[in-house]
Design an enzyme around this catalytic site. Structure first.
Site, short mmCIF file in Angstrom:
data_model
loop_
_atom_site.label_atom_id
_atom_site.label_comp_id
_atom_site.label_asym_id
_atom_site.label_seq_id
_atom_site.Cartn_x
_atom_site.Cartn_y
_atom_site.Cartn_z
N GLY A 58 0.88 -1.17 0.00
CA GLY A 58 0.00 0.00 0.00
C GLY A 58 0.91 1.22 0.00
CG ASP A 243 0.36 2.20 -5.88
OD1 ASP A 243 -0.74 1.72 -6.22
OD2 ASP A 243 1.05 1.76 -4.95
CG ASN A 253 -4.75 1.88 -7.65
OD1 ASN A 253 -4.00 1.92 -6.67
ND2 ASN A 253 -5.95 1.35 -7.59
O1 MRU Z 1 0.92 -3.94 -4.65
P1 MRU Z 1 0.21 -3.20 -3.55
O2 MRU Z 1 -0.64 -4.08 -2.71
O3 MRU Z 1 1.15 -2.35 -2.73
O4 MRU Z 1 -0.76 -2.21 -4.33
C1 MRU Z 1 -1.51 -1.29 -3.58
C2 MRU Z 1 -2.42 -0.47 -4.39
O5 MRU Z 1 -2.44 -0.50 -5.60
C3 MRU Z 1 -3.25 0.53 -3.64
O6 MRU Z 1 -4.46 0.77 -4.31
C4 MRU Z 1 -2.48 1.84 -3.53
O7 MRU Z 1 -1.21 1.62 -3.02
C5 MRU Z 1 -3.19 2.83 -2.69
S1 MRU Z 1 -3.11 2.49 -0.96
C6 MRU Z 1 -3.83 3.81 -0.19
#
Ligand code: MRU
Length: 350
Positions: A58, A243, A253
């Site tokens: 996240g 992201d 994202n």
């Molecule tokens: O690969 P991840 O689990 O880190 O991906 C996370 C996401 O894509 C979330 O939607 C993003 O980081 C936003 S968290 C507030």
């Protein structure tokens, strides 16, 4: 937010990042929802591994972890170093941490912020206080995103979200989930659909779990079911996290976000993105310039699939034109997103 302020979240959702007595512990999200267990991050390599293997994941959460990891790294290096050596060690640690995951801008943002604080006052105390400030600000920003976005949810609204942009990805209210938590606390009735989010199932394992822990009406679907739900008029609103939002308003994202945005355009469903300041990257003009992380084939193949080549990008890019609005802690940015985002974020400076 001050620690004494009331929290809306159900205490059953464990904290993602715990910083106590100068010790860093992170909730191991790979093991959720089956086990709630914490990893102690005692050095820089452990932090790098935790971020790279998605023990902590996240965008905001990896930024906060990186900020604390720098503090841990500097605590572990000799006390007698010169100012020049302190800054050199800190920069080297930051450069290394940034390689753990390339796409979420929050990681580099947090590292650069700690390094900037150290360049004004090169001391352990100063970088520690900067990391703690980043963490505390994050809680306040999530609440403000919730306040800015809560009006999008009308009674009996059916919302679809993707991946996990919730408490587990950030702190307390999350970003995309903050409007949900605030409406739930105000007894507004609504329903949330969560896409399972192949291949690592952040939607199924994390979002569905945390929303149900909080008592929110949540239904899990396969990612491929979104189109038929929208065709049947069962979705009124999509809210996702991000992201990175680039200068022109493109949204980076979790892979599958673009699918939802295209569907929303076709079925005329509003598509909103929740974005804290740490995910806004005005220095990168558009999504085309963002490095999209590619992950190991084993995440898709598992034990079952045929032994064939795999393509496993972790994120996709949704063009600004498909975005109805970007919910920030300073209000909702709308088309033209480039101007609206710049205005909102600049208005909050200082
Ligand atoms: O690969 P991840 O689990 O880190 O991906 C996370 C996401 O894509 C979330 O939607 C993003 O980081 C936003 S968290 C507030």
């Amino acid at each position: 937010m001050r620690e004494s302020e009331p929290m809306t979240l159900d205490a059953k959702i464990p904290a993602t990042i715990v910083w106590h007595n100068d010790q860093l512990k992170i909730l191991d999200q790979r093991r959720l929802p089956g086990a709630v267990s914490y990893l102690e991050v005692t050095d820089l390599d452990a932090a790098w591994q935790a971020i790279n293997t998605l023990a902590v994941r996240g965008a905001p959460a990896i930024g906060i972890t990186a900020a604390y990891a720098l503090v841990v790294a500097m605590r572990n290096t000799p006390d007698q170093r010169s100012v020049a050596q302190f800054l050199e060690d800190l920069n080297a640690a930051g450069t290394y941490l940034k390689t753990a995951r390339p796409t979420a801008v929050n990681l580099a943002w947090a590292v650069d912020r700690v390094i900037a604080a150290a360049s004004c006052e090169p001391s352990y105390v100063r970088i520690k206080s900067e990391a703690e400030t980043i963490h505390a600000e994050d809680r306040r920003i999530c609440r403000a995103i919730g306040e800015a976005g809560r009006g999008l949810i009308t009674p009996h609204c059916r919302i679809l979200t993707h991946c996990n942009a919730g408490s587990l990805a950030v702190s307390e209210l999350g970003t995309a989930t903050a409007p949900l938590y605030l409406n739930h606390a105000a007894n507004v009735p609504f329903k949330v659909y969560v896409g399972e989010t192949r291949p690592l199932l952040q939607g199924a394992r994390l979002t569905a779990w945390e929303l149900s822990q909080a008592g929110i009406d949540v239904t899990l679907i396969c990612d491929s079911m979104a189109a038929s739900l929208m065709a049947a008029g069962q979705i009124d609103l999509v809210i996702v996290g991000t992201d990175r939002v680039t200068g022109n308003g493109d949204v980076v994202n979790k892979i599958g976000t673009l699918n939802l945005a295209v569907l929303c355009h076709h079925f005329e469903v509003p598509f909103y993105v929740a974005c804290p300041v740490s995910s806004y990257d005005p220095a990168t003009p558009s999504g085309a310039e963002v490095v999209i992380e590619e992950r190991d084939s084993s995440e898709i193949l598992g034990d079952q699939a045929a032994d064939v080549p795999v393509f496993n990008p972790a994120f996709d890019i949704t063009p600004a034109a498909l975005v109805s609005g970007i919910i920030t802690d300073r209000g909702i940015a709308r088309a033209p997103l480039a101007d609206s985002l710049a205005e909102l974020f600049q208005s909050g400076e200082g």
